[in-house]
Design a protein around this motif. Structure first.
Motif, short mmCIF file in Angstrom:
data_model
loop_
_atom_site.label_atom_id
_atom_site.label_comp_id
_atom_site.label_asym_id
_atom_site.label_seq_id
_atom_site.Cartn_x
_atom_site.Cartn_y
_atom_site.Cartn_z
N ARG A 33 -0.47 7.68 -7.40
CA ARG A 33 -0.94 7.50 -8.79
C ARG A 33 0.25 7.47 -9.75
N SER A 34 1.23 8.39 -9.58
CA SER A 34 2.39 8.43 -10.49
C SER A 34 3.22 7.16 -10.36
N TYR A 35 3.40 6.70 -9.12
CA TYR A 35 4.19 5.48 -8.88
C TYR A 35 3.51 4.27 -9.53
N TYR A 36 2.18 4.22 -9.38
CA TYR A 36 1.39 3.14 -10.00
C TYR A 36 1.56 3.17 -11.51
N ASN A 37 1.45 4.37 -12.10
CA ASN A 37 1.58 4.49 -13.56
C ASN A 37 2.98 4.14 -14.04
N LEU A 38 3.98 4.46 -13.20
CA LEU A 38 5.37 4.13 -13.56
C LEU A 38 5.54 2.61 -13.64
N ILE A 39 5.04 1.90 -12.61
CA ILE A 39 5.18 0.43 -12.62
C ILE A 39 4.37 -0.15 -13.79
N LEU A 40 3.19 0.43 -14.04
CA LEU A 40 2.35 -0.04 -15.14
C LEU A 40 3.08 0.10 -16.47
N LYS A 41 3.82 1.21 -16.60
CA LYS A 41 4.59 1.45 -17.83
C LYS A 41 5.69 0.41 -17.97
N LYS A 42 6.36 0.10 -16.85
CA LYS A 42 7.42 -0.93 -16.88
C LYS A 42 6.83 -2.29 -17.23
N ALA A 43 5.67 -2.60 -16.63
CA ALA A 43 5.02 -3.89 -16.91
C ALA A 43 4.60 -3.96 -18.37
N GLY A 44 4.23 -2.79 -18.92
CA GLY A 44 3.77 -2.74 -20.32
C GLY A 44 4.81 -3.19 -21.32
N GLN A 45 6.09 -3.17 -20.91
CA GLN A 45 7.15 -3.65 -21.82
C GLN A 45 7.01 -5.15 -22.10
N PHE A 46 6.35 -5.86 -21.16
CA PHE A 46 6.26 -7.32 -21.28
C PHE A 46 4.85 -7.78 -21.63
N LEU A 47 3.93 -6.82 -21.74
CA LEU A 47 2.51 -7.18 -21.92
C LEU A 47 1.92 -6.46 -23.12
N THR A 48 0.90 -7.07 -23.70
CA THR A 48 0.16 -6.41 -24.77
C THR A 48 -0.87 -5.47 -24.15
N ASP A 49 -1.50 -4.66 -24.98
CA ASP A 49 -2.51 -3.72 -24.46
C ASP A 49 -3.64 -4.47 -23.75
N LEU A 50 -4.06 -5.59 -24.34
CA LEU A 50 -5.13 -6.37 -23.73
C LEU A 50 -4.69 -6.90 -22.36
N GLN A 51 -3.46 -7.39 -22.30
CA GLN A 51 -2.96 -7.92 -21.02
C GLN A 51 -2.84 -6.82 -19.97
N VAL A 52 -2.50 -5.60 -20.40
CA VAL A 52 -2.43 -4.47 -19.45
C VAL A 52 -3.82 -4.20 -18.87
N SER A 53 -4.85 -4.25 -19.72
CA SER A 53 -6.23 -4.06 -19.24
C SER A 53 -6.59 -5.13 -18.21
N LEU A 54 -6.20 -6.38 -18.51
CA LEU A 54 -6.49 -7.48 -17.58
C LEU A 54 -5.67 -7.34 -16.30
N LEU A 55 -4.45 -6.80 -16.42
CA LEU A 55 -3.62 -6.57 -15.23
C LEU A 55 -4.30 -5.55 -14.32
N LYS A 56 -4.83 -4.49 -14.90
CA LYS A 56 -5.52 -3.47 -14.09
C LYS A 56 -6.73 -4.08 -13.38
N PHE A 57 -7.45 -4.92 -14.10
CA PHE A 57 -8.62 -5.59 -13.51
C PHE A 57 -8.18 -6.50 -12.36
N ALA A 58 -7.07 -7.24 -12.58
CA ALA A 58 -6.55 -8.14 -11.54
C ALA A 58 -6.14 -7.34 -10.31
N LEU A 59 -5.55 -6.17 -10.52
CA LEU A 59 -5.12 -5.34 -9.39
C LEU A 59 -6.34 -4.78 -8.65
N ALA A 60 -7.37 -4.39 -9.41
CA ALA A 60 -8.59 -3.90 -8.78
C ALA A 60 -9.24 -4.99 -7.93
N LEU A 61 -9.13 -6.23 -8.40
CA LEU A 61 -9.72 -7.38 -7.68
C LEU A 61 -8.85 -7.83 -6.51
#
Length: 1479
Positions: A33-61
């Protein structure tokens, strides 16, 4: 993560890769979970909040897993060095390296560097984030930046984990089966059913009670709550049949219940009611159902009961769309929505701008043909020769035979020919024009003579044949008429030999011969009276921007050089006439073209008509600036260093904020078109470009403004920016008109010559106001350095290059000599306005902003909307204020939101899926949701007959120990015990799925039986489904005939194994399908006759160039991949037929995959002759038990080698596991064939009907061409004769033979439906045939396209749910007049239901037909009717017992812990836990 970010652009992908290049070091020390959140935080530098939500959905899919898997597969084709975690593949063009240059795919990640083609290509296969990757990446990125190599990165995991991935995005259905005939196997399954404690699960909700919350709120009564929960689970929820009157308002009752609960629970209730409907009890509401249901049929064509979903007005058809395509739509919309949000457009304005109809880029622009330079040969509306034709445009709607051109006295079809009379190509074109004219084809023929030979005044007709020809033509047309002039032209050209050109002698001798009294000097000489418009044609041709001669325009649309071939031109013109007629008919029908309209004016006012052709402006490949960033107050362009650190969007935002304009505003002060002129204004080309722009702005209608950006050829300094700083000073200090006039003077060549001669700019500025001089003297060049940086980084221009930007659209860079004239600016303005600028301006005007801000907003919004991919038209769906039937959920304020509208009847199959999709959608993104309850009234049957789950999650979930959850599953709880259920998987179109582990019968799930064995209400039942293949689909056509090449075979493979899968092309739409998996594949024609006769010419939708020999197809997503292939017969094989009788090659039979290896080639023919091919389908353990017995009875009665063909789609895992043992024991071959029901063929929803469809609809494509004859034998049949007799039976030219139904058992007379009604009249004297046994001559079947005819008829009839009630036998009987049936002798099929007992003695096969009178179960009937059946059954049981014992012995040799683990894996959830797909 990187693949998701990479879709936003290559630049972001590599920035992310640099950010995470050594991140895997944290992998071992941190929890998942921590590793996932760390990468998510790094990805967040290049993405908006909406894109982060869509990224999570894409990963779940797991949406990007196929892309990573594809890279892994491509790497396996480049075998990595042993024990190497990352490897690079160095491939160069240099001769000392023998490896060829690699193929780079469209989705490859190429490092942004200098774009060169003559440097080595280095492909790095590595896992990003690892130390090894960093080592390679550092070196390669430096080299790529220097331009010494091309660096490509592909994902590669050296040691992939063995566990499979759990997928989502599919539906699981438990449909209630009819129990009219008992079809359950009585064989006891070895107990792999696990009993669990009711408390050991994580299901919180039971029958509406949330026990988790209740226990937290009331800890003092935990025991009682546990008892209540247990009671609810144990209480049987049997379904009581409803009376018809109780069913009528079910839909309204469901809607009433949904609307009566709190808003946020309504969607969950709708999901519960629709997905568990058969076990729900409904009651009439005590209050009256005063629901005001609107009828939407008039507005959007929706009728009661229909289900529709709209996201931002885009129609989402849930039959076609799946979560993966919905994610793509959400991502595409996110860019536009965030852009509008960032630009300050909120609320209702967002919807209005989104729904603006943005004209799609047209690739068939037309030139305005209302020009005086065109000499019209005829005028249909006014010439007397057409007097007898009717004039009304309504005549277009009158019915005619196909291909007939209507004779209407209107100028519907206009052909303009641009010719140079002295060129040899002109001769044939003039003759063709005469052909059209003489045959009175209603074509308004225009001949424009373009004299590019010589336009000088002093040239006369005696020295230039072109000039002489033009003057002579004018003379004849003037003295006589145009038709005489045309005939003269022809007879003149008849004197010119092939390969020669028109000469002065030909012209002058023709004049003397035909018109001896005419004065040649007066006509052809220098003082000719017939020369007045000679230069008009050349001028028109030049200004039109059209290319080299000869040229033709049809209704203004230029014909391509290929179409100008005189041999083809006639056909092409006639085809254009046909196509255009359809468009005119539509216009007349819609009232756009009326009796009073001038047809040519109507044509020339269409959106695609332009005043000039410029390929650069009209190109369909367009690039746009992104204006959607918010420029911070701190950023400015005076600080060049700070500016250089901004990203592209921020740089663009700063430029837009600081830009000054020359304006020609509208009355409201707004400009709809903003042009930025980029160039080096110290150079002539730069000054010319800006001068043309300013001239256009003054000439143009109001609403244009021009900004200027400097891009000096060298490093910006005071010396090389003098002129630009003067322009900028003028913009800062002078009023609009004065600034434009001053700059135009400054740009003129006289001023630049003075500057070059040493005159200082300040001396030139003496005449202007002091303020301008002061500003000029104090201007620094720092901001110009920032502008040059913008040109380099964002516009990708080199110093000194020119470009034009119109409302964000980038045109350029221009070549050094390339001119962009005033006419080009006029065209650019027209194209920009016709896109969406004009419509955007109208909407922005309503917002009441200041003119400068409003003009900026128009530019930014127009760039945003026109850059967005063009989809279908957005619909404006709105409802009246109706609280009774519309559920409304408001979005969170001050955030980007999606406008979602759902129209649904809560008790339909659409609601089962849509409710889950809406719940997840509202979790993933911020939505404004409106759900309209579109109920049906007066239901006469149960609206839903299945339990359903849609497997979909909005995010990746973690367990309590911070490890990742195994994934989403389909849980079925509270199921009633009594009904018999069958499992259906409803997957995306491109998935091929099979069950790989299940001891239980998935076709006949009966809970009452399970519970009686286990004495517990809670059981876990976990069949494992496997995503076996992704589907590659395509359409293939023969270029010569335009028809599909029936019987053509394709193979699909990889470079190491070229033949992994194969297929046959259908005649229906030229359709073919191939099984594949993520990776890069090579499609080829099959070796043998396909490759001998045909060759692939072009292909679309593939990943290799259209004319490449090898067709490369990359599968890297869960989306459907559909390609188009065009083939052609080889010249020497033009008369060969793929399906001809004598054309089978030995090689094809050898290549058929079979379980018992093939023989040598020498005896291939004999083997082919000898094999008896038997086809059968079965589903469910009972029918598989019958199937084994049928196989044994076939083998007992024949000496001929037998090959069984089974449809793999519906076989149980246990059958697939044991069939190989049976084949080994009894010595037969077998093959499992598989075919996915094509998406374009009407889908069946009931499993039994799908299986029936497979029996008859795909016979021509299921089996290889080498199989000549196949015999279908029903699973529940017992054979008593040698089927070789049936195979060798003469079918007398029919493609298949069936046995007719028996007539001999008299007591069944009332049940013989084929003797009355429709069947009696349709069949006439013919008999109705049974589909339990039939023999198919596949050669004949394919030759007469029987499969295609059957599918065509099925498509027509199956739209009516009441037709084809017994699909597999009704269809061939219905088609008996088109596809003949050979009636087999009655002895070939005996069935107790229809045949009398005396005929049983001679029966060659016995079928266990259902008896509609007695309803006797199959097992009982089998043992009673067929004495040998029990013997066969016991023999098979003994074999299966031996196989099971062998497996048990093998399992015991393994460690006991592994088997415990296997069992432990199953205890996951309550009741039905359908373990999802693995990949």
């Amino acid at each position: 993560f990187s693949e998701f970010i990479g879709e936003d652009g290559n630049e972001k992908f590599w920035q992310f890769v640099d950010t995470v290049k050594e991140l895997t070091v944290y992998k071992h020390g941190e929890s998942v979970r921590s590793y996932y959140n760390l990468i998510l935080k790094k990805a967040g530098q290049f993405l908006t909040d909406l894109q982060v939500s869509l990224l999570k959905f894409a990963l779940a899919l797991r949406s990007y897993s196929p892309a990573v898997h594809a890279s892994q597969q491509i790497a396996s084709d480049e075998p990595p060095p042993e024990a190497c975690p990352a490897f690079k593949c160095l491939l160069t063009l240099f001769p000392n390296v023998c490896r060829p240059k690699p193929y780079l795919y469209k989705n490859d990640h190429t490092y942004p560097g200098v774009n060169k083609t003559d440097v080595p290509v280095v492909i790095l296969y590595a896992e990003i984030g690892t130390k090894k990757f960093t080592t390679f990446h550092k070196v390669l990125s430096e080299k790529a930046g220097e331009g010494t190599l091309v660096y490509v990165l592909r994902h590669y995991v050296a040691d992939p984990k063995p566990q499979k991935m759990l997928l989502s995005g599919y539906g699981v259905e438990l449909a209630i089966k009819s129990t009219e005939y008992k079809a359950v196997d009585d064989t006891k399954v070895k107990g792999q059913l696990t009993i669990v404690n009711a408390e050991d699960d994580n299901i919180d909700e039971v029958q509406g009670f949330l026990f988790g919350k209740l226990k937290k709120s009331h800890p003092e009564i935990q025991e009682q709550l546990t008892e209540l929960r247990k009671h609810l689970l144990e209480s049987t929820n049997d379904m009581v049949p409803l009376k018809v009157w109780e069913m009528q308002d079910l839909s309204f009752q469901a809607a009433s219940r949904i609307m009566s609960v709190p808003k946020f629970d309504a969607l969950k209730l709708m999901r519960d009611l629709s997905q568990n409907f058969p076990s729900k009890r409904f009651w009439h509401s005590t209050k009256s159902l005063s629901l005001f249901f609107q009828h939407l049929s008039e507005t959007i064509g929706v009728h009661p009961g229909d289900g529709e979903l709209f996201i931002n007005g885009l129609h989402i058809d849930l039959d076609i769309h799946n979560p993966f395509s919905i994610l793509d739509i959400l991502r595409g919309e996110a860019r536009v929505l965030e852009g509008l949000h960032n630009l300050g457009i909120k609320g209702e304005h967002q919807g209005k701008l989104l729904r603006l109809p943005v004209n799609a880029v047209d690739d068939s622009y037309a030139l305005d043909i209302r020009h005086p330079a065109i000499m019209w040969l005829n005028d249909i509306e006014n010439d007397p020769v057409y007097r007898s034709w009717p004039t009304g445009v309504q005549e277009l709607l009158r019915a005619t035979f196909p291909g007939v051109i209507r004779q209407i006295r209107r100028n519907f079809f206009n052909l303009v020919l641009f010719l140079d009379p002295v060129r040899e190509e002109s001769v044939e074109l003039v003759k063709l024009a005469e052909l059209f004219y003489k045959h009175k084809i209603p074509l308004r023929l225009v001949i424009g003579f373009v004299f590019v030979v010589n336009t000088k005044d002093e040239i006369d007709g005696f020295s230039d044949a072109g000039v002489g020809f033009y003057r002579l033509l004018n003379y004849i047309a003037d003295e006589y008429d145009l038709s005489q002039a045309l005939l003269s032209m022809l007879s003149m050209y008849n004197k010119v030999d092939v390969g020669e050109t028109l000469s002065v002698d030909t012209v002058s001798s023709y004049l003397k011969r035909k018109f001896p009294k005419a004065n040649a000097e007066r006509i052809l000489g220098v003082e000719s009276e017939y020369d007045d418009k000679r230069q008009d044609g050349a001028l028109f041709h030049q200004k039109s921007g059209l290319g080299a001669l000869p040229l033709a325009l049809f209704n203004g649309v230029p014909l391509s050089p290929d179409e100008m071939d005189p041999d083809e031109l006639e056909t092409i013109i006639l085809q254009r006439i046909m196509d255009t007629t359809t468009a005119f008919q539509r216009a007349v029908f819609m009232g756009q073209l009326t009796e009073g309209s001038d047809v040519v004016d109507y044509l020339m006012e269409e959106a695609n008509v332009v005043p000039r052709m410029n390929p650069l402006i009209l190109s369909t490949d367009r690039q746009y600036l992104d204006f959607t960033a918010k420029p911070g107050d701190l950023y400015d362009w005076e600080d060049t260093t700070m500016f250089s650190f901004l990203d592209s969007r921020d740089k663009t935002a700063v430029m837009a904020k600081r830009m000054k304009y020359f304006t020609n505003s509208d009355e409201d002060g707004m400009s709809a078109v903003t042009m930025w002129i980029v160039g080096d204004f110290e150079k002539v080309s730069g000054r010319k470009l800006l001068l043309s722009a300013l001239k256009h702005m003054q000439k143009a209608s109001p609403g244009v403004r021009v900004g200027v950006i400097d891009n000096p050829s060298g490093k910006p300094s005071e010396d090389n920016t003098v002129l630009y700083r003067a322009i900028w000073a003028s913009l800062l200090t002078q009023k609009n008109k004065a600034a434009a006039e001053f700059v135009q003077k400054l740009l003129k060549e006289e001023s630049s010559q003075l500057l070059q001669q040493g005159t200082k700019m300040k001396d030139l500025l003496i005449q202007v106001k002091e303020g301008l001089r002061n500003v000029f003297n104090t201007l620094e060049v720092d901001f110009i350095r920032s502008q040059q940086q913008f040109c380099q980084d964002v516009l990708k221009l080199r110093p000194g290059q020119r470009a034009v930007i119109s409302n964000g659209r980038i045109l350029g860079p221009f070549e050094e000599q390339e001119e962009f004239t005033v006419e080009d600016f006029h065209l650019l303005e027209k194209i920009t306005l016709s896109g969406s600028a004009e419509k955007v301006k109208a909407k922005v005007k309503q917002m009441g902003m200041k003119p400068k801000q409003a003009s900026d907003l128009v530019m930014k919004v127009d760039a945003l909307l026109t850059a967005a991919p063009k989809g279908e038209v957005r619909r404006d769906v709105h409802f009246i204020k109706d609280s009774h039937s519309v559920l409304r959920l408001s979005p969170r304020e001050n955030e980007v939101f999606y406008d979602v509208v759902a129209i649904v009847d809560p008790l339909t199959r659409e609601a089962q899926k849509m409710s889950s999709v809406l719940i997840v959608l509202s979790q993933v993104v911020n939505v404004r949701l409106q759900v309209f309850m579109n109920c049906r009234a007066k239901l006469s049957e149960m609206p839903l007959k299945s339990f359903y789950r849609f497997v979909l999650e909005s995010d990746v979930y973690f367990l309590a120990n911070d490890t990742v959850s195994p994934g989403p599953v389909a849980r079925f709880m509270e199921l009633p015990e009594s009904p018999l259920l069958t499992l259906n998987m409803i997957t995306p179109e491109s998935w091929i799925v099979q069950a790989v582990r299940s001891p239980h019968d998935l076709d006949n799930i009966h809970l009452a039986m399970v519970l009686s064995i286990n004495h517990s209400p809670v059981v876990v039942f976990c069949p494992l489904q496997f995503l076996e293949h992704l589907l590659l689909e395509g359409h293939c056509f023969d270029l010569s005939t335009g028809q599909p090449p029936r019987g053509l075979q394709f193979t699909l493979g990889m470079s190491r194994d070229p033949l992994m899968y194969d297929t046959i092309v259908m005649a229906n739409l030229g359709y073919f399908q191939l099984k594949a998996n993520p990776g890069a594949w090579i499609l080829r024609l099959r070796k043998g006759r396909s490759e001998d006769i045909y060759q692939i010419l072009t292909h679309d939708g593939t990943d290799s160039p259209a004319d490449a020999g090898d067709v490369i197809v990359v599968l890297n997503s869960f989306h459907s991949k559909i390609i188009k292939v065009r083939v052609q017969k080889k010249a020497e094989k033009i008369n060969e037929d793929l399906l001809s009788e004598n054309s089978e090659s030995k090689g094809i039979w050898d290549s058929i995959a079979s379980i018992t290896g093939g023989s040598k080639k020498d005896d291939g023919e004999k083997k082919k002759e000898d094999v008896l091919n038997i086809f059968s389908v079965a589903s469910g353990h009972l029918y598989e038990r019958f199937l084994r017995i049928m196989m044994l009875s076939v083998l007992r009665h024949t000496e001929t080698p037998v090959k069984f063909w089974f449809l793999k789609n519906y076989l149980s895992p246990s059958f697939k596991e044991t069939i190989s043992h049976m084949a080994e024991t009894y010595g037969f071959q077998y093959e499992l064939v598989q075919y996915k029901w094509p998406r374009w063929l009407h889908q069946q929803t009931e499993k039994q009907r799908i299986i029936w469809g497979y029996k008859i609809l795909f016979l021509d494509v299921l089996f290889p061409l080498a199989v000549d004859k196949i015999i279908f034998v029903d699973a529940d049949q017992i054979v008593r004769a040698d089927l070789k007799e049936l195979r060798d039976l003469d079918l007398e030219g029919a493609p298949y033979g069936y046995t007719p139904f028996c007539d001999s058992r008299r007591e069944m007379e009332g049940y013989r439906f084929w003797k009355t009604g429709y069947w009696a009249s349709h069949l006439g004297h013919r008999k109705y045939h049974i589909s339990a046994l039939y023999v198919v001559d596949l050669k004949k079947f394919r030759k007469i396209a029987a499969g295609d005819r059957l599918r065509g008829q099925y498509q027509a009839l199956s739209q009516d749910p009441n037709s084809l009630s017994n699909l597999d036998q009704d269809l061939p009987n219905n088609m008996i007049h088109q596809v003949a049936i050979k009636s087999l002798p009655q002895e070939w099929l005996w069935c107790e239901t229809w045949c009398d007992d005396t005929s049983k003695v001679t029966a060659k096969t016995i079928d266990l037909c259902n008896n509609p009178k007695t309803k006797e179960p199959k097992l009982t009937a089998a043992a009673r009717i067929v004495p040998e059946w029990v013997e066969y059954d016991n023999e098979i049981k003994q074999l299966l017992r031996r196989v099971q014992e062998q497996e048990d012995t093998a399992a015991q040799k393994q460690t006991p812990s592994s088997s415990q683990h296997k069992n432990g894996e199953q205890i996951k959830t309550l009741f039905f836990n359908l373990c999802p797909f693995h990949m």
